[in-house]
Design a protein around this motif. Structure first.
Motif, PDB file in Angstrom:
ATOM      1  N   SER A  24      -4.979  -7.684   4.586  1.00 32.63           N
ATOM      2  CA  SER A  24      -6.317  -8.342   4.573  1.00 32.63           C
ATOM      3  C   SER A  24      -7.438  -7.986   3.196  1.00 32.63           C
ATOM      4  O   SER A  24      -7.994  -8.646   2.823  1.00 32.63           O
ATOM      5  N   VAL A  25      -6.896  -6.689   2.904  1.00 33.67           N
ATOM      6  CA  VAL A  25      -7.864  -6.271   1.815  1.00 33.67           C
ATOM      7  C   VAL A  25      -7.308  -7.236   0.624  1.00 33.67           C
ATOM      8  O   VAL A  25      -8.241  -7.464  -0.417  1.00 33.67           O
ATOM      9  N   ALA A  26      -5.940  -7.462   0.374  1.00 32.10           N
ATOM     10  CA  ALA A  26      -5.443  -7.999  -0.637  1.00 32.10           C
ATOM     11  C   ALA A  26      -6.074  -9.530  -0.628  1.00 32.10           C
ATOM     12  O   ALA A  26      -6.440 -10.027  -1.544  1.00 32.10           O
ATOM     13  N   PHE A  27      -6.274 -10.148   0.625  1.00 32.37           N
ATOM     14  CA  PHE A  27      -6.834 -11.639   0.771  1.00 32.37           C
ATOM     15  C   PHE A  27      -8.149 -11.661   0.385  1.00 32.37           C
ATOM     16  O   PHE A  27      -8.543 -12.491  -0.442  1.00 32.37           O
ATOM     17  N   GLU A  28      -8.861 -10.442   0.733  1.00 28.26           N
ATOM     18  CA  GLU A  28     -10.344 -10.576   0.349  1.00 28.26           C
ATOM     19  C   GLU A  28     -10.527 -10.197  -1.227  1.00 28.26           C
ATOM     20  O   GLU A  28     -11.475 -10.762  -1.553  1.00 28.26           O
ATOM     21  N   ALA A  29      -9.704  -9.498  -1.542  1.00 21.98           N
ATOM     22  CA  ALA A  29      -9.993  -9.170  -3.254  1.00 21.98           C
ATOM     23  C   ALA A  29      -9.625 -10.443  -3.796  1.00 21.98           C
ATOM     24  O   ALA A  29     -10.231 -10.736  -5.061  1.00 21.98           O
ATOM     25  N   THR A  30      -8.572 -11.168  -3.472  1.00 21.43           N
ATOM     26  CA  THR A  30      -8.285 -12.520  -4.179  1.00 21.43           C
ATOM     27  C   THR A  30      -9.472 -13.411  -3.870  1.00 21.43           C
ATOM     28  O   THR A  30      -9.744 -14.120  -4.891  1.00 21.43           O
ATOM     29  N   ALA A  31      -9.973 -13.561  -2.558  1.00 18.96           N
ATOM     30  CA  ALA A  31     -11.109 -14.434  -2.419  1.00 18.96           C
ATOM     31  C   ALA A  31     -12.357 -14.260  -3.359  1.00 18.96           C
ATOM     32  O   ALA A  31     -13.040 -15.047  -3.889  1.00 18.96           O
ATOM     33  N   LYS A  32     -12.613 -12.721  -3.429  1.00 21.28           N
ATOM     34  CA  LYS A  32     -13.750 -12.126  -3.855  1.00 21.28           C
ATOM     35  C   LYS A  32     -13.555 -12.732  -5.720  1.00 21.28           C
ATOM     36  O   LYS A  32     -14.394 -13.088  -6.303  1.00 21.28           O
ATOM     37  N   GLY A  33     -12.195 -12.417  -6.237  1.00 27.23           N
ATOM     38  CA  GLY A  33     -12.042 -12.804  -7.646  1.00 27.23           C
ATOM     39  C   GLY A  33     -12.233 -14.502  -7.878  1.00 27.23           C
ATOM     40  O   GLY A  33     -12.748 -14.841  -8.778  1.00 27.23           O
ATOM     41  N   MET A  34     -11.870 -15.107  -6.778  1.00 29.51           N
ATOM     42  CA  MET A  34     -11.973 -16.656  -6.977  1.00 29.51           C
ATOM     43  C   MET A  34     -13.700 -16.916  -6.915  1.00 29.51           C
ATOM     44  O   MET A  34     -14.296 -17.719  -7.757  1.00 29.51           O
ATOM     45  N   ASP A  35     -14.446 -16.122  -6.085  1.00 32.86           N
ATOM     46  CA  ASP A  35     -15.792 -16.512  -5.947  1.00 32.86           C
ATOM     47  C   ASP A  35     -16.544 -16.032  -7.041  1.00 32.86           C
ATOM     48  O   ASP A  35     -17.515 -16.954  -7.498  1.00 32.86           O
ATOM     49  N   ASP A  36     -16.129 -14.982  -7.714  1.00 35.37           N
ATOM     50  CA  ASP A  36     -16.785 -14.409  -9.040  1.00 35.37           C
ATOM     51  C   ASP A  36     -16.308 -14.953 -10.171  1.00 35.37           C
ATOM     52  O   ASP A  36     -16.840 -14.460 -11.055  1.00 35.37           O
ATOM     53  N   LYS A  37     -15.365 -15.925 -10.318  1.00 37.95           N
ATOM     54  CA  LYS A  37     -14.632 -16.577 -11.247  1.00 37.95           C
ATOM     55  C   LYS A  37     -14.060 -15.422 -12.451  1.00 37.95           C
ATOM     56  O   LYS A  37     -14.523 -15.627 -13.561  1.00 37.95           O
ATOM     57  N   VAL A  38     -13.467 -14.352 -11.694  1.00 32.08           N
ATOM     58  CA  VAL A  38     -12.881 -13.416 -12.875  1.00 32.08           C
ATOM     59  C   VAL A  38     -11.657 -13.974 -13.143  1.00 32.08           C
ATOM     60  O   VAL A  38     -11.019 -15.009 -12.904  1.00 32.08           O
ATOM     61  N   ASP A  39     -11.049 -13.105 -14.373  1.00 26.37           N
ATOM     62  CA  ASP A  39     -10.083 -13.538 -15.090  1.00 26.37           C
ATOM     63  C   ASP A  39      -8.527 -12.780 -14.307  1.00 26.37           C
ATOM     64  O   ASP A  39      -7.700 -13.604 -14.150  1.00 26.37           O
ATOM     65  N   VAL A  40      -8.688 -11.643 -13.490  1.00 23.05           N
ATOM     66  CA  VAL A  40      -7.636 -10.978 -13.148  1.00 23.05           C
ATOM     67  C   VAL A  40      -8.051 -10.191 -11.880  1.00 23.05           C
ATOM     68  O   VAL A  40      -9.088  -9.544 -11.922  1.00 23.05           O
ATOM     69  N   VAL A  41      -7.320 -10.400 -10.764  1.00 19.04           N
ATOM     70  CA  VAL A  41      -7.098  -9.441  -9.638  1.00 19.04           C
ATOM     71  C   VAL A  41      -5.935  -8.583  -9.566  1.00 19.04           C
ATOM     72  O   VAL A  41      -4.956  -9.231  -9.760  1.00 19.04           O
ATOM     73  N   ILE A  42      -6.258  -7.028  -9.614  1.00 17.18           N
ATOM     74  CA  ILE A  42      -5.377  -6.420  -9.514  1.00 17.18           C
ATOM     75  C   ILE A  42      -5.172  -5.831  -8.009  1.00 17.18           C
ATOM     76  O   ILE A  42      -6.272  -4.998  -7.636  1.00 17.18           O
ATOM     77  N   VAL A  43      -4.170  -5.828  -7.473  1.00 21.77           N
ATOM     78  CA  VAL A  43      -4.174  -5.232  -6.053  1.00 21.77           C
ATOM     79  C   VAL A  43      -3.179  -3.889  -6.140  1.00 21.77           C
ATOM     80  O   VAL A  43      -1.958  -3.960  -6.378  1.00 21.77           O
ATOM     81  N   ASP A  44      -3.495  -2.784  -5.465  1.00 19.52           N
ATOM     82  CA  ASP A  44      -3.037  -1.530  -5.406  1.00 19.52           C
ATOM     83  C   ASP A  44      -2.217  -1.609  -4.076  1.00 19.52           C
ATOM     84  O   ASP A  44      -3.020  -1.791  -3.284  1.00 19.52           O
ATOM     85  N   THR A  45      -1.116  -1.427  -4.148  1.00 15.63           N
ATOM     86  CA  THR A  45      -0.375  -1.331  -2.553  1.00 15.63           C
ATOM     87  C   THR A  45       0.155   0.080  -2.204  1.00 15.63           C
ATOM     88  O   THR A  45       0.055   0.949  -3.093  1.00 15.63           O
ATOM     89  N   ALA A  46       0.254   0.289  -0.859  1.00 14.92           N
ATOM     90  CA  ALA A  46       0.852   1.566  -0.465  1.00 14.92           C
ATOM     91  C   ALA A  46       2.241   1.685  -1.131  1.00 14.92           C
ATOM     92  O   ALA A  46       2.984   0.840  -1.253  1.00 14.92           O
ATOM     93  N   GLY A  47       2.473   3.034  -1.033  1.00 15.04           N
ATOM     94  CA  GLY A  47       3.951   3.486  -1.562  1.00 15.04           C
ATOM     95  C   GLY A  47       4.675   4.085  -0.729  1.00 15.04           C
ATOM     96  O   GLY A  47       5.466   5.125  -1.107  1.00 15.04           O
ATOM     97  N   ARG A  48       4.501   4.006   0.520  1.00  9.88           N
ATOM     98  CA  ARG A  48       5.426   4.629   1.488  1.00  9.88           C
ATOM     99  C   ARG A  48       6.969   4.240   1.465  1.00  9.88           C
ATOM    100  O   ARG A  48       7.108   2.908   1.472  1.00  9.88           O
ATOM    101  N   LEU A  49       7.736   5.125   1.704  1.00 10.61           N
ATOM    102  CA  LEU A  49       9.490   4.685   1.639  1.00 10.61           C
ATOM    103  C   LEU A  49       9.965   5.087   3.035  1.00 10.61           C
ATOM    104  O   LEU A  49      10.851   5.801   2.914  1.00 10.61           O
ATOM    105  N   HIS A  50       9.307   5.210   4.073  1.00 15.51           N
ATOM    106  CA  HIS A  50       9.612   5.923   5.490  1.00 15.51           C
ATOM    107  C   HIS A  50      11.060   4.926   5.592  1.00 15.51           C
ATOM    108  O   HIS A  50      12.112   5.455   6.052  1.00 15.51           O
TER     109      HIS A  50
END
Length: 392
Positions: free
Chosen positions: A260-286
């Motif tokens: 959901s956060v990744a989707f909202e960040a991408t949508a925000k990037g499109m709305d603001d007409k930015v150049d790059v969206v960078i998404v930091d993800t979780a690093g769990r290896l359970h």
């Protein structure tokens, strides 16, 4: 005489009346005399508590009431937006840091290769040095075999020739022809999307922030997505990086859905007409299954809005072969397009550049060469090898 007696009678009667009134006033059960009002109204109890203990007096001696001080309002200063330097030439500027950590490896190899007589024992030492530096067994065997062949052809070797031989072999193993371009160009009105993956503790979130800073230095507008919702510190850390360079940060509730956060960040990037969206993800290896489901979902949700142009795997160069095993798990989970190798200045095992590329089949695109905010650099194979071998 009669008049005098009349006056005396009147006085006695008045005295008796007054005495009777006092008796009625103070007898048990009688009414209490009403309190005498002071010249000014007494404050209510709560007002009295708020009044200062000692009020100052004016020139006439009258007490004046001092109003309580207004409560202090904390005003947060606006973060100072920094202007980072461009990414071009960073690795050249940071070469000295790399040379300090790698010189013992490179110079040790040169010393061995420059000996007058190269017998089996010396070749075994060369092979051991390469393996110790995390070059990997297969690349080491390939290098040693090629070096032995060329040494036989040359016969006698000067130190300069030995250095040239070793430089050629190291470059061949690193493969300077690999495409190390970071794909961050917009698609018309849509921003490029970079997905950053890796185990917590490798410097993943810091690398995300430094990458944003580097891109801002190159004149790009950036939005950051804090999709590592399982670590509150990750979102706070990313917010700090974003504030420093004026990049918008999209966050979600702690423990919320990363996709959901990744989707909202991408949508925000499109709305603001930015150049790059960078998404930091979780690093769990359970479990590999859980990781696969989570990262797969994040990628699919982003692709409903835009294309994922880069999937960068962040690895800690100091972990050596442990880092290699982590890399293999992530490679099985998601289609990695490039590697960001952190803490390369903190290890003498620079050979991991060779082994990780060989194992994963993807290029090292970024390297971390220090703790500073501008110490993330595009990887340059020639600068790296020259730092390994030191000056001629």
């Amino acid at each position: 005489m009669d008049g005098y007696l009349g006056i005396v009678v009147i006085v006695v009667v008045v005295a008796l009346v007054a005495a009777g009134g006092l008796f009625l006033l103070f007898k048990p059960g009688g009414k209490t005399a009403p309190p005498v009002e002071p010249p000014e109204t007494l404050p209510l109890p709560e007002e009295k508590e708020k009044r200062p203990a000692a009020a100052p007096e004016d020139e006439q001696g009258a007490t004046t009431t001092v109003p309580p001080p207004a409560p202090a309002v904390e005003v947060k200063p606006e973060p100072v937006v920094e202007v980072p330097p461009p990414s071009a030439g960073r690795m050249v500027r940071l070469r000295s840091r790399l040379a300090r950590s790698q010189s013992s490896f490179g110079r040790g190899l040169l010393e061995l290769l420059s000996r007058d007589r190269l017998d089996d024992e010396v070749w075994e030492e060369i092979e051991e040095s390469l393996i110790t530096a995390d070059v990997g067994v297969a690349p080491t065997q390939a290098m040693v075999e090629e070096l032995r062949t060329k040494v036989k052809v040359l016969g006698s070797r000067t130190p300069v020739e030995a250095r040239k031989l070793l430089r050629e072999q190291l470059l061949a193993q690193i493969n300077p022809d690999l495409d190390r371009t970071l794909h961050v160009a917009k698609h018309g009105e849509r921003p490029a999307v970079v997905l950053v993956v890796g185990v917590n503790g490798t410097g993943k979130t810091t690398t995300t922030g430094k990458l944003a800073r580097s891109l801002v230095g190159d004149g790009k507008k950036v939005v950051l997505g804090a999709a590592d919702t399982f670590r509150a510190a990750a979102a706070e850390q990313l917010q700090t990086w974003g504030d420093r360079v004026g990049a918008e940060v999209v966050r979600g509730p702690e423990g919320g859905d990363p996709a959901s956060v990744a989707f909202e960040a991408t949508a925000k990037g499109m709305d603001d007409k930015v150049d790059v969206v960078i998404v930091d993800t979780a690093g769990r290896l359970h479990t590999k299954t859980g990781l696969m489901d989570e990262l797969g979902k994040v990628k699919r949700v982003i692709e409903k809005k835009a294309t994922v142009d880069e999937v960068l795997l962040v690895l800690d160069a100091t972990t050596g072969q442990n880092g290699m095993r982590q890399a293999q798990v992530f490679a099985e989970v998601v289609n990695i397009t490039g590697i960001a190798l952190t803490k390369l200045d903190g290890t003498a095992k620079g050979g991991i550049v060779i082994s990780v590329q060989r194992e994963l089949g993807v290029p090292v695109k970024l390297v971390g060469l220090g703790e500073g905010p501008d110490d993330l650099a595009p990887f340059d194979p020639e600068v790296f090898v020259d730092a390994l071998l030191g000056d001629e």
